[in-house]
Motif scaffolding. Structure first.
Motif, PDB file in Angstrom:
ATOM      1  N   TYR A   5       1.132  -1.350   0.071  1.00 31.67           N
ATOM      2  CA  TYR A   5       0.114  -0.500   0.263  1.00 31.67           C
ATOM      3  C   TYR A   5       0.965   1.181   0.285  1.00 31.67           C
ATOM      4  O   TYR A   5       1.623   1.535   1.257  1.00 31.67           O
ATOM      5  CB  TYR A   5      -0.568  -0.051   1.206  1.00 31.67           C
ATOM      6  N   LEU A   6       1.064   2.306  -1.532  1.00 34.92           N
ATOM      7  CA  LEU A   6       1.878   2.821  -1.056  1.00 34.92           C
ATOM      8  C   LEU A   6       1.604   4.148  -0.394  1.00 34.92           C
ATOM      9  O   LEU A   6       0.122   4.578  -0.500  1.00 34.92           O
ATOM     10  CB  LEU A   6       1.738   3.468  -2.359  1.00 34.92           C
ATOM     11  N   LEU A   7       2.251   5.006   0.554  1.00 38.21           N
ATOM     12  CA  LEU A   7       2.234   6.146   1.324  1.00 38.21           C
ATOM     13  C   LEU A   7       1.605   6.851   0.448  1.00 38.21           C
ATOM     14  O   LEU A   7       2.776   7.322  -0.672  1.00 38.21           O
ATOM     15  CB  LEU A   7       2.866   5.811   2.772  1.00 38.21           C
ATOM     16  N   PRO A   8       0.999   8.117   0.873  1.00 42.22           N
ATOM     17  CA  PRO A   8       0.729   9.912   0.451  1.00 42.22           C
ATOM     18  C   PRO A   8       2.361  10.480   0.759  1.00 42.22           C
ATOM     19  O   PRO A   8       2.369   9.733   2.264  1.00 42.22           O
ATOM     20  CB  PRO A   8      -0.604  10.113   0.199  1.00 42.22           C
ATOM     21  N   GLN A   9       2.410  11.481   0.047  1.00 43.25           N
ATOM     22  CA  GLN A   9       3.090  12.901   0.478  1.00 43.25           C
ATOM     23  C   GLN A   9       2.557  13.509   1.433  1.00 43.25           C
ATOM     24  O   GLN A   9       2.808  13.419   2.522  1.00 43.25           O
ATOM     25  CB  GLN A   9       3.505  14.452  -0.252  1.00 43.25           C
ATOM     26  N   SER A  10       0.463  14.057   0.837  1.00 43.93           N
ATOM     27  CA  SER A  10       0.232  14.137   1.799  1.00 43.93           C
ATOM     28  C   SER A  10      -0.074  13.839   2.750  1.00 43.93           C
ATOM     29  O   SER A  10       0.419  11.922   3.042  1.00 43.93           O
ATOM     30  CB  SER A  10      -1.342  14.459   1.304  1.00 43.93           C
ATOM     31  N   LYS A  11      -1.036  13.649   4.010  1.00 46.57           N
ATOM     32  CA  LYS A  11      -1.203  12.954   5.391  1.00 46.57           C
ATOM     33  C   LYS A  11      -2.010  12.066   5.150  1.00 46.57           C
ATOM     34  O   LYS A  11      -3.561  12.701   4.826  1.00 46.57           O
ATOM     35  CB  LYS A  11      -1.357  14.152   6.603  1.00 46.57           C
ATOM     36  N   PRO A  12      -2.049  10.206   5.239  1.00 45.80           N
ATOM     37  CA  PRO A  12      -2.793   9.580   5.918  1.00 45.80           C
ATOM     38  C   PRO A  12      -4.158   9.913   7.071  1.00 45.80           C
ATOM     39  O   PRO A  12      -3.715  10.252   7.928  1.00 45.80           O
ATOM     40  CB  PRO A  12      -2.631   8.262   5.577  1.00 45.80           C
ATOM     41  N   CYS A  13      -5.522   9.514   6.796  1.00 45.58           N
ATOM     42  CA  CYS A  13      -5.971   9.482   8.198  1.00 45.58           C
ATOM     43  C   CYS A  13      -6.686   8.451   8.608  1.00 45.58           C
ATOM     44  O   CYS A  13      -6.633   7.545   8.356  1.00 45.58           O
ATOM     45  CB  CYS A  13      -7.301   9.962   8.008  1.00 45.58           C
ATOM     46  N   LEU A  14      -6.382   8.862   9.986  1.00 44.40           N
ATOM     47  CA  LEU A  14      -7.144   7.316  10.307  1.00 44.40           C
ATOM     48  C   LEU A  14      -8.515   7.769  11.160  1.00 44.40           C
ATOM     49  O   LEU A  14      -8.930   8.601  11.671  1.00 44.40           O
ATOM     50  CB  LEU A  14      -6.211   6.687  12.115  1.00 44.40           C
ATOM     51  N   ILE A  15      -9.554   6.731  10.772  1.00 41.58           N
ATOM     52  CA  ILE A  15     -10.432   6.216  10.794  1.00 41.58           C
ATOM     53  C   ILE A  15     -11.196   5.702  11.824  1.00 41.58           C
ATOM     54  O   ILE A  15     -11.295   3.736  11.625  1.00 41.58           O
ATOM     55  CB  ILE A  15     -11.821   6.145   9.932  1.00 41.58           C
ATOM     56  N   VAL A  16     -11.795   5.888  12.958  1.00 45.11           N
ATOM     57  CA  VAL A  16     -11.798   4.984  14.168  1.00 45.11           C
ATOM     58  C   VAL A  16     -13.421   4.982  14.262  1.00 45.11           C
ATOM     59  O   VAL A  16     -13.864   5.206  14.156  1.00 45.11           O
ATOM     60  CB  VAL A  16     -11.759   5.188  15.334  1.00 45.11           C
ATOM     61  N   ILE A  17     -14.095   3.700  13.786  1.00 45.91           N
ATOM     62  CA  ILE A  17     -15.551   3.477  13.774  1.00 45.91           C
ATOM     63  C   ILE A  17     -15.850   2.972  14.852  1.00 45.91           C
ATOM     64  O   ILE A  17     -15.655   1.760  15.473  1.00 45.91           O
ATOM     65  CB  ILE A  17     -16.046   2.576  12.406  1.00 45.91           C
ATOM     66  N   ASP A  18     -17.127   3.893  15.427  1.00 41.79           N
ATOM     67  CA  ASP A  18     -18.146   3.248  16.216  1.00 41.79           C
ATOM     68  C   ASP A  18     -17.053   2.276  17.785  1.00 41.79           C
ATOM     69  O   ASP A  18     -18.134   0.954  18.201  1.00 41.79           O
ATOM     70  CB  ASP A  18     -19.029   2.285  15.392  1.00 41.79           C
ATOM     71  N   MET A  19     -15.913   2.762  18.230  1.00 50.34           N
ATOM     72  CA  MET A  19     -15.176   2.259  19.082  1.00 50.34           C
ATOM     73  C   MET A  19     -16.605   3.030  20.537  1.00 50.34           C
ATOM     74  O   MET A  19     -15.629   3.621  21.755  1.00 50.34           O
ATOM     75  CB  MET A  19     -14.313   2.608  19.820  1.00 50.34           C
ATOM     76  N   GLN A  20     -18.010   2.980  20.589  1.00 53.94           N
ATOM     77  CA  GLN A  20     -18.550   3.406  21.609  1.00 53.94           C
ATOM     78  C   GLN A  20     -18.816   2.509  22.942  1.00 53.94           C
ATOM     79  O   GLN A  20     -18.992   1.008  21.713  1.00 53.94           O
ATOM     80  CB  GLN A  20     -19.981   3.402  20.722  1.00 53.94           C
ATOM     81  N   ARG A  21     -18.979   2.525  24.048  1.00 55.38           N
ATOM     82  CA  ARG A  21     -19.419   1.447  24.998  1.00 55.38           C
ATOM     83  C   ARG A  21     -20.505   0.571  25.119  1.00 55.38           C
ATOM     84  O   ARG A  21     -20.050  -0.771  25.009  1.00 55.38           O
ATOM     85  CB  ARG A  21     -19.779   2.625  26.610  1.00 55.38           C
ATOM     86  N   ASP A  22     -21.059   0.978  24.324  1.00 54.60           N
ATOM     87  CA  ASP A  22     -23.165  -0.086  24.174  1.00 54.60           C
ATOM     88  C   ASP A  22     -22.364  -1.388  23.322  1.00 54.60           C
ATOM     89  O   ASP A  22     -22.678  -2.505  23.581  1.00 54.60           O
ATOM     90  CB  ASP A  22     -24.022   0.892  23.511  1.00 54.60           C
TER      91      ASP A  22
END
Ligand code: C5J
Length: 224
Positions: A11-28
Motif C-alpha cells: 500500500y503506497l503511502l502519499p506525500q499528503s497525510k493519511p487519516c485514521l478513521i476509528v469506527i464506532d468504538m462506543q461503550r454499548d
C-alpha cells in the motif's frame, strides 16, 4: 516512495497525510454491561482490539496525522432514523429504547460515548453518523477534502457492518483504503474474516489490509 507491507500488495503511502478513521468504538458495543452484551454477544472479542486501536491512535498523534472518530448515533427525537431501521431486529431491543447504559444508539447517552481509553483529543474530529457508513448523512467528505486527505486507514467495529460499509463508501469516493486487521473485530469471527477477504479480493477491489505492526512500521518510515 514508502509503503505498508499489505495484502494483496504493498500500500503506497502519499506525500499528503493519511487519516485514521476509528469506527464506532462506543461503550454499548464493546463494554461488558452494554447493549451488545445484552443482546447475547461475547463482547470480549471486541474488547481484545482496544490495545491495537490505542497503538494506532498513539502513532497517528505522535506523527501529527489526522484522526476521525465516529459514533453510530441518532438524535433523541429519532428524526434522523428511518422507520425501517427502528423496526429492524424484531422486538428484542429497538433504537431509542432504554438499555443498560441509557437509550440505545442515542447521542448523549452513556452507552453512546467512546471508550474512555480511546476518547477523542482536541484537534481530532469526533462525529456522529446516522447510518452504518461514515459518509451517509455526514460532513466527512468535506472534512477530508479540507485536509487534502486521499488515503484512509480503518479501525473499529464491527468489521462486516459499519467498518466495511464505510470503507466501501470511501472506495467509491476515490479514497485509497486500508483496513487494520487486528484493530477491527466482529461478534462473529467468521464474518470478520469474510469481510477482509472480500475487501482485498480481485486485486484489492475495495482496498488493502495489514496488521497494526505493519501499519506502524510503514508510517514511522514515511512520516517519522
Ligand atoms: C456497527 C452495528 N458499528 N453493527 N454497528 O457495526 O450495528
Amino acid at each position: 516512495m514508502f509503503s505498508i507491507d499489505a495484502r494483496p500488495y504493498p500500500y503506497l503511502l502519499p506525500q499528503s497525510k493519511p487519516c485514521l478513521i476509528v469506527i464506532d468504538m462506543q461503550r454499548d458495543f464493546i463494554e461488558a454491561g452494554g447493549f451488545g452484551e445484552a443482546l447475547g454477544n461475547d463482547v470480549s472479542l471486541l474488547t481484545a482490539i482496544v490495545p491495537a486501536v490505542k497503538r494506532l491512535l498513539d502513532c497517528f498523534r505522535a506523527l501529527d496525522l489526522p484522526i476521525v472518530h465516529t459514533r453510530e448515533a441518532h438524535k433523541p427525537d429519532l428524526s434522523d432514523c428511518p422507520p425501517a431501521k427502528i423496526l429492524r431486529g424484531g422486538a428484542v431491543m429497538k433504537i431509542g429504547d432504554a438499555g443498560p447504559m441509557g437509550r440505545i444508539l442515542i447521542d448523549g447517552e452513556v452507552g453512546n460515548q467512546l471508550l474512555p481509553l480511546l476518547r477523542a483529543l482536541p484537534g481530532e474530529l469526533e462525529m456522529t453518523k446516522p447510518g452504518k457508513g461514515a459518509f451517509y448523512g455526514t460532513d466527512l467528505q468535506s472534512h477530508l477534502n479540507s485536509l487534502g486527505v486521499t488515503h484512509l486507514l480503518f479501525a473499529g467495529v464491527t468489521t462486516e457492518v459499519c467498518v466495511q460499509t464505510s470503507m466501501r463508501e470511501a472506495n467509491d469516493r476515490g479514497y485509497e483504503c486500508l483496513i487494520v486487521e487486528d484493530a477491527t473485530e466482529s461478534y462473529f469471527p467468521e464474518f470478520k474474516q469474510a469481510a477482509i477477504d472480500m475487501i482485498i479480493a480481485q486485486g484489492g477491489i475495495v482496498g488493502w489490509s495489514a496488521s497494526s505492526k505493519q501499519v506502524l512500521a510503514g508510517l514511522e518510515q514515511a512520516y517519522g
